[in-house]
Design an enzyme around this catalytic site. Structure first.
Site, PDB file in Angstrom:
ATOM      1  N   HIS A  59       0.826  -1.118   0.069  1.00  0.00           N
ATOM      2  CA  HIS A  59      -0.292  -0.110   0.121  1.00  0.00           C
ATOM      3  C   HIS A  59       1.128   1.489   0.219  1.00  0.00           C
ATOM      4  O   HIS A  59       1.720   1.258   0.855  1.00  0.00           O
ATOM      5  CB  HIS A  59      -0.723  -0.203   1.186  1.00  0.00           C
ATOM      6  CG  HIS A  59      -1.827  -1.393   1.426  1.00  0.00           C
ATOM      7  ND1 HIS A  59      -2.182  -2.359   1.718  1.00  0.00           N
ATOM      8  CD2 HIS A  59      -2.396  -1.736   0.162  1.00  0.00           C
ATOM      9  CE1 HIS A  59      -2.763  -2.359   1.885  1.00  0.00           C
ATOM     10  NE2 HIS A  59      -3.843  -2.822   0.793  1.00  0.00           N
ATOM     11  N   GLU A  62       1.456   3.667   3.183  1.00  0.00           N
ATOM     12  CA  GLU A  62       2.479   3.246   4.311  1.00  0.00           C
ATOM     13  C   GLU A  62       3.552   3.438   4.688  1.00  0.00           C
ATOM     14  O   GLU A  62       4.866   2.411   4.076  1.00  0.00           O
ATOM     15  CB  GLU A  62       1.478   1.647   4.586  1.00  0.00           C
ATOM     16  CG  GLU A  62      -0.297   1.467   4.431  1.00  0.00           C
ATOM     17  CD  GLU A  62      -0.762   0.355   4.576  1.00  0.00           C
ATOM     18  OE1 GLU A  62      -0.120  -0.847   4.773  1.00  0.00           O
ATOM     19  OE2 GLU A  62      -1.686   0.247   4.423  1.00  0.00           O
ATOM     20  N   HIS A 151       3.265  -3.543   6.782  1.00  0.00           N
ATOM     21  CA  HIS A 151       2.071  -2.568   6.799  1.00  0.00           C
ATOM     22  C   HIS A 151       2.152  -1.828   7.966  1.00  0.00           C
ATOM     23  O   HIS A 151       2.054  -1.553   9.039  1.00  0.00           O
ATOM     24  CB  HIS A 151       0.824  -2.911   6.257  1.00  0.00           C
ATOM     25  CG  HIS A 151       0.435  -4.337   5.476  1.00  0.00           C
ATOM     26  ND1 HIS A 151       0.049  -3.550   3.960  1.00  0.00           N
ATOM     27  CD2 HIS A 151       1.792  -5.240   4.959  1.00  0.00           C
ATOM     28  CE1 HIS A 151       0.050  -4.389   3.334  1.00  0.00           C
ATOM     29  NE2 HIS A 151       0.692  -5.481   3.635  1.00  0.00           N
ATOM     30  N   GLU A 215       0.967  -5.386  10.900  1.00  0.00           N
ATOM     31  CA  GLU A 215       1.097  -3.860  10.946  1.00  0.00           C
ATOM     32  C   GLU A 215       1.186  -3.465  12.210  1.00  0.00           C
ATOM     33  O   GLU A 215       1.499  -3.638  13.347  1.00  0.00           O
ATOM     34  CB  GLU A 215      -0.979  -4.179  10.962  1.00  0.00           C
ATOM     35  CG  GLU A 215      -1.456  -4.959  10.498  1.00  0.00           C
ATOM     36  CD  GLU A 215      -1.440  -3.787   9.589  1.00  0.00           C
ATOM     37  OE1 GLU A 215      -1.318  -2.473   9.519  1.00  0.00           O
ATOM     38  OE2 GLU A 215      -1.797  -4.468   8.643  1.00  0.00           O
TER      39      GLU A 215
HETATM   40  O1  LIG Z   1      -6.172  -0.628   7.830  1.00  0.00           O
HETATM   41  C1  LIG Z   1      -6.822  -1.010   7.015  1.00  0.00           C
HETATM   42  O2  LIG Z   1      -8.100  -1.013   6.997  1.00  0.00           O
HETATM   43  C2  LIG Z   1      -6.198  -1.567   6.081  1.00  0.00           C
HETATM   44  C3  LIG Z   1      -4.352  -2.691   6.752  1.00  0.00           C
HETATM   45  C4  LIG Z   1      -4.045  -3.665   5.723  1.00  0.00           C
HETATM   46  O3  LIG Z   1      -3.369  -2.902   5.083  1.00  0.00           O
HETATM   47  N1  LIG Z   1      -3.663  -4.489   5.797  1.00  0.00           N
HETATM   48  C5  LIG Z   1      -3.625  -5.609   5.059  1.00  0.00           C
HETATM   49  C6  LIG Z   1      -3.822  -6.724   6.460  1.00  0.00           C
HETATM   50  C7  LIG Z   1      -3.784  -8.407   5.157  1.00  0.00           C
HETATM   51  C8  LIG Z   1      -3.847  -9.577   6.111  1.00  0.00           C
HETATM   52  O4  LIG Z   1      -4.664  -9.582   5.736  1.00  0.00           O
HETATM   53  O5  LIG Z   1      -2.794 -10.120   5.873  1.00  0.00           O
HETATM   54  C9  LIG Z   1      -3.868  -5.460   4.333  1.00  0.00           C
HETATM   55  O6  LIG Z   1      -5.902  -5.438   4.396  1.00  0.00           O
HETATM   56  O7  LIG Z   1      -3.821  -5.359   3.162  1.00  0.00           O
HETATM   57 ZN   LIG Z   2      -1.557  -2.324   4.094  1.00  0.00          ZN
END
Ligand SMILES: O=C(O)CCC(=O)N[C@@H](CCC(=O)O)C(=O)O
Ligand SMILES: [Zn+2]
EC number: 3.5.1.96
Length: 340
Positions: A59, A62, A151, A215
Site C-alpha cells: 500500500h 504506508e 504495513h 501491522e
Molecule cells: O487499516 C486497514 O484497514 C488496512 C491495513 C492493511 O493494509 N492491512 C492488510 C492486512 C493484510 C492481511 O490480511 O494479512 C490489508 O488489508 O491488506
Molecule cells: Zn497495508
C-alpha cells in the site's frame, strides 16, 4: 554509498540503475531485479541458509515500513550490516508510493494467489510480477524461507503492533515464529483460518515460507513517522539478517495476545452500512447482540461471539471485498510447539 543502496530513491524517481549489480566492501552482492526489487547475496562462505523476503509499500501510503526497509538496505550497502541471509527487498506498489496513495486503481493486496488473472491494470500486473519475483527468490531447496510483509493501518489501534498469520489446510502455525514475532515487538497475532488473497498468504501457501503481514502503527506520509516505533522490529531484523538472533527456546508467549477470525464482513452492494464511528480503533470490543453492519437483501451482521473485536473496518472497499473482520480470542491449541 553504493548506488543500489538507494533503491527507494530510484523507485520513487522511476529510474533504472545504470549498473544492475554492485558489491559492497565486504563482498556482499546487491542485484537490482526490477522496479522496487533488489536481491542481496551474502559474501562467499557467509550464507547461513536463510532466504528472507522483506516487502513494504504494497500500500503506497504506508511509509514507516518503507523507511525501515530503506534504512536496512542502506546499512547493508555501507557494509554496516553484514548479511548472512539471502534477502529480497520489495517495494510493492511504486506507482502508489509516488502519489502517496493506498493504490492506483485497485488494492494490490487483494490480487495474489492467482486473483490478478481475473483483473487488469497496474496492480494486477504488479501482483503477477511480485509473485514471480518471490517464486524465483524462494526457488532453492533445503533453505529456510521467511517473509515479512510490512504495513501500517488506516486507523489507530488499541493494540499498536500485531501480525496476521496466514492459513493453509494441513499446515500448523509455528510456536517458534510466534515467539520471534513477540520478540520483534508484536503484541498480538491474528491466526487466519481460511486461505486468502494477500501477499503473505501467497508466499505461505504457494511457496512454503513462514509468512506474515505485520501491522506497525498508523499510516502517515514520508518523514512523519516519529509516532511509529519500529525499534524492536528493526533490531530483530538486523539480528535475523546477521544470524545473531538470540535463542527463542526459552521465550515465553504468556503475554502474546492471540486472536482468530470469527467472521469476515464482506461488502456485497452499495447499500452496505457499517454501524461504527469513522474513527473507531482496531481491536475495539463489540458486545453480543450489536448490529455491526447491514447490506442489501436483508443481510445483517449481528455480533454473536464472546469477546469479539473489530479490525480493519472499511465500508469504502469495492463490492465483494472485506469490509472488516470480526475476531475473537484464541489459544495456543493446535500450534506446533517445537522450538529449536
Ligand atoms: O487499516 C486497514 O484497514 C488496512 C491495513 C492493511 O493494509 N492491512 C492488510 C492486512 C493484510 C492481511 O490480511 O494479512 C490489508 O488489508 O491488506
Ligand atoms: Zn497495508
Amino acid at each position: 554509498m553504493l548506488a543500489l543502496g538507494k533503491l527507494l530513491e530510484l523507485t520513487l524517481a522511476g529510474r533504472e540503475p545504470a549498473q544492475k549489480i554492485q558489491l559492497t566492501a565486504d563482498g556482499v552482492r546487491l542485484r537490482w531485479l526490477s522496479e522496487g526489487a533488489l536481491e542481496v547475496t551474502p559474501a562467499q562462505g557467509q550464507d547461513d541458509g536463510l532466504d528472507l523476503l522483506l516487502s513494504a509499500g504494497i500500500h503506497g501510503n504506508e511509509t514507516a515500513p518503507i523507511e525501515l526497509l530503506d534504512r536496512l538496505l542502506q546499512s547493508i550497502a555501507r557494509a554496516e550490516i553484514k548479511p548472512r541471509a539471502r534477502i529480497l527487498f520489495l517495494f510493492g506498489n511504486p506507482g502508489a508510493m509516488r502519489t502517496g496513495a493506498r493504490f492506483v486503481e485497485e488494492d494490490l493486496n487483494r490480487l495474489f494467489n492467482g486473483r490478478h488473472e481475473s483483473s487488469s491494470g497496474p496492480e494486477a500486473l504488479r501482483a503477477c510480477e511480485l509473485e514471480h519475483l518471490a517464486q524465483a527468490f524462494f526457488n532453492a531447496p533445503d533453505r529456510t524461507r521467511l517473509h515479512y510483509d510490512l504495513h501500517t493501518a488506516i486507523r489507530g489501534s488499541k493494540i499498536e503492533q500485531f501480525a496476521l498469520y496466514p492459513y493453509k489446510e494441513g499446515r500448523v502455525h509455528s510456536r517458534r515464529e510466534l515467539a520471534r514475532l513477540h520478540a520483534a515487538g508484536m503484541a498480538a497475532v491474528l491466526l487466519q483460518n481460511k486461505p486468502s488473497i494477500v501477499f503473505s498468504a501467497y508466499t505461505y501457501d504457494q511457496l512454503g515460507a513462514e509468512a506474515f503481514t505485520l501491522e506497525l502503527g498508523k499510516a502517515r506520509p514520508f518523514g512523519q513517522n516519529a509516532g511509529v516505533n519500529v525499534e524492536r522490529l528493526e533490531r530483530r531484523l538486523k539480528q535475523i539478517i546477521e544470524s545473531t538472533e538470540p535463542s527463542l527456546a526459552d521465550a515465553s508467549l504468556e503475554d502474546l495476545q492471540l486472536f482468530s477470525v470469527a467472521r469476515e464482513v464482506i461488502k456485497h452492494s452499495e447499500a452496505f452500512i457499517l454501524h461504527l464511528p469513522a474513527d473507531v480503533e482496531n481491536f475495539s470490543e463489540l458486545s453480543k447482540g450489536y448490529l455491526l453492519a447491514e447490506d442489501a437483501g436483508n443481510t445483517r451482521w449481528t455480533i454473536e461471539e464472546k469477546g469479539a473485536r473489530i479490525i480493519f473496518p472499511n465500508p469504502k472497499v469495492k463490492n465483494g471485498l472485506r469490509a472488516g473482520m470480526i475476531i475473537e480470542p484464541a489459544t495456543l491449541k493446535g500450534i506446533d510447539q517445537s522450538v529449536e
